[in-house]
Design a protein around this motif. Structure first.
Motif, PDB file in Angstrom:
ATOM      1  N   ALA A  66       0.833  -1.205   0.000  1.00 38.38           N
ATOM      2  CA  ALA A  66       0.000   0.000   0.000  1.00 38.38           C
ATOM      3  C   ALA A  66       0.868   1.256   0.000  1.00 38.38           C
ATOM      4  O   ALA A  66       0.556   2.243  -0.676  1.00 38.38           O
ATOM      5  CB  ALA A  66      -0.926  -0.008   1.215  1.00 38.38           C
ATOM      6  N   ALA A  67       1.965   1.215   0.758  1.00 35.63           N
ATOM      7  CA  ALA A  67       2.873   2.363   0.784  1.00 35.63           C
ATOM      8  C   ALA A  67       3.487   2.596  -0.597  1.00 35.63           C
ATOM      9  O   ALA A  67       3.589   3.739  -1.063  1.00 35.63           O
ATOM     10  CB  ALA A  67       3.965   2.136   1.820  1.00 35.63           C
ATOM     11  N   ALA A  68       3.914   1.521  -1.255  1.00 34.84           N
ATOM     12  CA  ALA A  68       4.493   1.651  -2.593  1.00 34.84           C
ATOM     13  C   ALA A  68       3.475   2.235  -3.573  1.00 34.84           C
ATOM     14  O   ALA A  68       3.810   3.080  -4.416  1.00 34.84           O
ATOM     15  CB  ALA A  68       4.997   0.294  -3.084  1.00 34.84           C
ATOM     16  N   LEU A  69       2.222   1.801  -3.471  1.00 35.56           N
ATOM     17  CA  LEU A  69       1.171   2.347  -4.336  1.00 35.56           C
ATOM     18  C   LEU A  69       0.941   3.831  -4.041  1.00 35.56           C
ATOM     19  O   LEU A  69       0.669   4.621  -4.951  1.00 35.56           O
ATOM     20  CB  LEU A  69      -0.130   1.569  -4.127  1.00 35.56           C
ATOM     21  N   ALA A  70       1.049   4.212  -2.770  1.00 34.24           N
ATOM     22  CA  ALA A  70       0.806   5.608  -2.393  1.00 34.24           C
ATOM     23  C   ALA A  70       1.794   6.551  -3.065  1.00 34.24           C
ATOM     24  O   ALA A  70       1.464   7.716  -3.338  1.00 34.24           O
ATOM     25  CB  ALA A  70       0.876   5.766  -0.876  1.00 34.24           C
ATOM     26  N   THR A  71       3.002   6.080  -3.369  1.00 36.44           N
ATOM     27  CA  THR A  71       3.990   6.965  -3.997  1.00 36.44           C
ATOM     28  C   THR A  71       3.546   7.420  -5.384  1.00 36.44           C
ATOM     29  O   THR A  71       4.020   8.454  -5.868  1.00 36.44           O
ATOM     30  CB  THR A  71       5.365   6.287  -4.110  1.00 36.44           C
ATOM     31  N   ALA A  72       2.652   6.660  -6.001  1.00 36.91           N
ATOM     32  CA  ALA A  72       2.156   7.069  -7.318  1.00 36.91           C
ATOM     33  C   ALA A  72       1.366   8.370  -7.226  1.00 36.91           C
ATOM     34  O   ALA A  72       1.200   9.079  -8.227  1.00 36.91           O
ATOM     35  CB  ALA A  72       1.295   5.969  -7.927  1.00 36.91           C
ATOM     36  N   GLY A  73       0.873   8.702  -6.016  1.00 41.71           N
ATOM     37  CA  GLY A  73       0.131   9.952  -5.852  1.00 41.71           C
ATOM     38  C   GLY A  73       1.001  11.144  -5.505  1.00 41.71           C
ATOM     39  O   GLY A  73       0.533  12.292  -5.536  1.00 41.71           O
ATOM     40  N   PHE A  74       2.274  10.901  -5.191  1.00 46.63           N
ATOM     41  CA  PHE A  74       3.164  12.003  -4.801  1.00 46.63           C
ATOM     42  C   PHE A  74       3.252  13.111  -5.863  1.00 46.63           C
ATOM     43  O   PHE A  74       3.275  14.292  -5.519  1.00 46.63           O
ATOM     44  CB  PHE A  74       4.577  11.487  -4.520  1.00 46.63           C
ATOM     45  N   PRO A  75       3.336  12.766  -7.163  1.00 46.02           N
ATOM     46  CA  PRO A  75       3.585  13.825  -8.156  1.00 46.02           C
ATOM     47  C   PRO A  75       2.324  14.422  -8.776  1.00 46.02           C
ATOM     48  O   PRO A  75       2.417  15.070  -9.821  1.00 46.02           O
ATOM     49  CB  PRO A  75       4.410  13.079  -9.213  1.00 46.02           C
ATOM     50  N   LEU A  76       1.150  14.219  -8.164  1.00 49.32           N
ATOM     51  CA  LEU A  76      -0.080  14.732  -8.775  1.00 49.32           C
ATOM     52  C   LEU A  76       0.019  16.226  -9.085  1.00 49.32           C
ATOM     53  O   LEU A  76      -0.357  16.683 -10.170  1.00 49.32           O
ATOM     54  CB  LEU A  76      -1.270  14.474  -7.840  1.00 49.32           C
ATOM     55  N   SER A  77       0.543  16.994  -8.132  1.00 48.18           N
ATOM     56  CA  SER A  77       0.613  18.446  -8.340  1.00 48.18           C
ATOM     57  C   SER A  77       1.576  18.812  -9.461  1.00 48.18           C
ATOM     58  O   SER A  77       1.412  19.868 -10.105  1.00 48.18           O
ATOM     59  CB  SER A  77       1.023  19.141  -7.048  1.00 48.18           C
ATOM     60  N   LEU A  78       2.569  17.966  -9.731  1.00 47.57           N
ATOM     61  CA  LEU A  78       3.532  18.269 -10.793  1.00 47.57           C
ATOM     62  C   LEU A  78       2.844  18.289 -12.156  1.00 47.57           C
ATOM     63  O   LEU A  78       3.140  19.146 -13.002  1.00 47.57           O
ATOM     64  CB  LEU A  78       4.669  17.248 -10.793  1.00 47.57           C
ATOM     65  N   PHE A  79       1.934  17.341 -12.391  1.00 49.07           N
ATOM     66  CA  PHE A  79       1.215  17.307 -13.665  1.00 49.07           C
ATOM     67  C   PHE A  79       0.390  18.584 -13.844  1.00 49.07           C
ATOM     68  O   PHE A  79       0.345  19.174 -14.938  1.00 49.07           O
ATOM     69  CB  PHE A  79       0.294  16.086 -13.721  1.00 49.07           C
ATOM     70  N   PHE A  80      -0.267  19.019 -12.772  1.00 43.97           N
ATOM     71  CA  PHE A  80      -1.123  20.209 -12.874  1.00 43.97           C
ATOM     72  C   PHE A  80      -0.289  21.483 -12.994  1.00 43.97           C
ATOM     73  O   PHE A  80      -0.660  22.420 -13.710  1.00 43.97           O
ATOM     74  CB  PHE A  80      -2.054  20.279 -11.658  1.00 43.97           C
ATOM     75  N   LEU A  81       0.842  21.531 -12.294  1.00 45.99           N
ATOM     76  CA  LEU A  81       1.733  22.689 -12.436  1.00 45.99           C
ATOM     77  C   LEU A  81       2.286  22.767 -13.859  1.00 45.99           C
ATOM     78  O   LEU A  81       2.392  23.859 -14.440  1.00 45.99           O
ATOM     79  CB  LEU A  81       2.888  22.594 -11.434  1.00 45.99           C
TER      80      LEU A  81
END
Length: 667
Positions: free
Chosen positions: A291-306
């Motif tokens: 679950a922790a490894a999967l959570a890292t996929a959400g780390f860069p969400l703001s980068l796509f929008f920026l």
């Protein structure tokens, strides 16, 4: 959900945990004040400049990186609560010194850099102890809730400190603000003094710093998922440090009104951190590391929008969601480490984790400027985001990451006796056993094989030592051999003991003993030590056959033999068991033997007493392998240590001699 609610409710009723949570909140409040106050103090002093400020901050960071491993060793040697109190007192004194120098006008770049180095060293001593003390206070399912509450208190302190710093600097000045900062460390030390005293996990100093670091490194690398997750996070942090924290303000200046827009993004991110800890309190995934490894996929969400210069509200929402993922990740990973790493090495493993994940962060901040100048800000942000997502998916390809289970108890994952064994659905019992133990056995003897072989070495032993319903023989099957040949090797005896103890707990429900011959003694001893240290049922009897005690390890004649000599030894063993030494069989066994010998070669353990276990040391009359004087050194490992000589050579036990079976029946 109800189970999680009860878990964190029980945590909040513990006064020691409340004191720890309060101390960390106060300490993080001070930590948030420090960079603001120090920045304006340095810039406002005669000769102050960005260069001086950068030097002071860099010296502090370098000192923290340099001393964090030392902090791990110290926290494993001494009571962690005392280490934290001492580090806070040093930090308070250092920050008070900084404040006095600045208020009096006596500060120089050199004096500020020197005190900043001391501040970084104190923080390095504090960090590993603070991350490994919780499992000494909280056990079982409550541990994850406790870690989430700890993270929540730290986030709250950081948010309040950041807001308070600006007000204090504007009203009382930067120097006196640093004095307030010093006070937070003294208050934190006072709160930590209220935490109940817990003995040192490692039993006190008895080895050099270098030896302790090597031992910690072996624990850090013994579990593939640990170093893989740390490597992934190091990679992710390098990318985030440059992309979000350097290029984020650049985009905000161009598209979102500068500081106002960037402040809105950081504020929503802070709120996301808080919600993330609340989520981490309530969710209980079956595979927390996955679950922790999967959570890292959400780390860069703001980068796509920026990168897309999306509306500010969308960027804020993405930063909020990413922050939730970050805190869920951190709570899950910390809890997994606390539950799976032996308590006596936990601080050192945490120190290696801290070093690995943050030492390279400055590189990301340094290189992102040139990269974005060449590729463009938008493509650089997208590239970093894609790499972060790819890293999370890549680690999920590893079975060791996908399959790490939650542990029911504290102290390295022990603490829940009963329930279903941890075996396969096909057999209904653990793969560590060749057969299901009989329910009517009065007692059990668990037999550990020596290097290079499996449970079949006990094939000539009877199932019952004294008839059905009496004492049952339960051979232990190790991974990477025989019917478990497709499984990865255990790497270290400590990791082996950790992995086998919990699945076998349901079968420790009646009097039991451990038997090991030669190197098979070492995992038996480690498992006994682990059970005893966790307050769980421990073997009444440990029978040690032809093996020097752990503090003399590595000690095995096979360690110095060539492949040809090892093959000859294996052939002799096969013949002694009545078999035919086929070349393919010897080659396959030799491969396993090499891995087992490497585990032996890296094994180190100072004498640790088994308080509830009697030890009987067996010397075989015609066995030249182990010196009798070495065997006598087992005397310090239990309050009741006995010595017996039995007739026969080194491999006489294979034929289950009557004298040995009688010895194993003794309570």
């Amino acid at each position: 959900m109800l189970k999680a609610h009860k878990a964190h409710a029980s945590v909040l009723r513990d006064r020691s945990v409340l004191a720890l949570l309060s101390a960390r909140s106060v300490s993080l409040l001070g930590n948030a004040i420090t960079p603001v106050a120090l920045a304006f103090a340095v810039l406002g002093m005669p000769g102050g400049s960005a260069t001086v400020l950068g030097t002071v901050l860099a010296v502090r960071m370098a000192s923290q990186i340099l001393f964090v491993l030392v902090g791990g060793v110290i926290a494993d040697r001494f009571p962690r609560q005392r280490v934290m109190v001492g580090a806070d007192l040093v930090s308070g004194a250092v920050h008070a010194g900084l404040a006095l120098l600045l208020v009096s006008g006596a500060a120089t770049p050199l004096s500020l850099a020197a005190l900043s180095a001391l501040s970084g060293a104190a923080a390095a001593l504090f960090e590993p102890a603070s991350r490994s003390v919780m499992p000494q206070l909280v056990e079982g399912d409550a541990l994850q809730s406790a870690n989430a509450l700890l993270k929540l208190s730290m986030r709250g302190g950081s948010i309040l400190g950041a807001a308070l710093a600006g007000v204090l600097v504007a009203t009382v000045g930067a120097g006196w603000t640093l004095m307030v900062d010093a006070g937070t460390f003294f208050l934190s030390a006072a709160l930590l003094a209220l935490v109940r005293k817990v003995p040192a996990a490692g039993g006190g100093p008895s080895k050099t710093m270098a030896a302790a670091l090597r031992e910690g490194w072996r624990e850090f690398t013994a579990r593939q998922w640990v170093w893989v997750m740390v490597t992934q996070l190091a990679f992710v942090n390098v990318l985030l440090a440059g992309s979000f924290y350097v290029l984020g303000p650049v985009v905000a200046k161009e598209a979102y009104g500068g500081a106002t827009g960037w402040s809105a993004i950081l504020t929503t991110q802070a709120v996301g951190f808080v919600l993330g800890t609340v989520v981490a309190m309530r969710v209980r995934p079956a595979r927390p590391v996955r679950a922790a490894a999967l959570a890292t996929a959400g780390f860069p969400l703001s980068l796509f929008f920026l990168a897309a210069e999306a509306p500010l509200a969308a960027v804020c929402a993405a930063a909020f969601a990413a922050a939730v993922c970050v805190d869920v990740y951190e709570v899950m990973l910390d809890t997994a480490l606390q539950q799976h790493v032996p308590p006596e090495a936990l601080s050192r493993v945490m120190a290696y984790e801290s070093l690995g994940t943050f030492a390279l962060v400055p590189i990301g901040a340094a290189v992102v400027g040139p990269v974005s100048a060449g590729a463009g800000v938008g493509p650089t942000l997208v590239g970093a985001a894609v790499l972060i997502v790819a890293a999370g998916l890549a680690v999920l390809l590893l079975p060791s990451v996908r399959s790490v289970p939650p542990r029911a108890g504290g102290l390295g994952g022990l603490g829940c006796l009963g329930g279903r064994p941890g075996g396969s659905a096909m057999t209904g019992f653990p793969p560590w056993l060749l057969r299901r133990p009989a329910g009517d056995a009065a007692a059990r003897v668990f037999c550990f094989p020596y290097s290079g072989v499996g449970a079949s070495m006990f094939s000539r032993w009877p199932r019952w030592l004294d008839g059905p319903g009496g004492t049952e023989v339960c051979p232990i099957q190790l991974p990477a051999r025989e019917n478990r040949i497709r499984e990865p090797h255990f790497q270290t005896y400590q990791a082996l003991a950790e992995d086998l103890v919990e699945p076998l707990l349901p079968y420790f429900d009646r009097p039991f003993a451990f038997f090991g011959h030669c190197a098979g003694v070492l995992p038996a001893y480690e498992a006994a030590l682990r059970l005893s240290g966790a307050g769980l049922p421990a073997p009444a009897h440990l029978v040690v056959s032809a093996q020097a005690p752990p503090h003399h390890c590595p000690h095995d004649r096979f360690l110095s033999l060539s492949d040809g000599e090892l093959s000859a030894e294996l052939a002799a063993i096969v013949e002694a068991r009545g078999g035919e030494p086929h070349p393919l069989l010897i080659e396959l066994t030799l491969s396993v033997l090499h891995q087992d010998l490497e585990s032996n070669r890296v094994y180190r353990r100072r004498a640790a007493v088994l308080p509830r276990t009697r030890i009987t040391v067996v010397n075989w009359s015609s066995d030249p392998e182990v010196d009798l004087l070495l065997l006598r050194d087992w005397e310090g490992y239990a309050s009741d240590v006995r010595f017996r000589e039995l007739p026969g050579g080194h491999y006489a036990f294979l034929n289950a001699p009557a004298e040995l079976l009688t010895l194993l029946q003794e309570a």
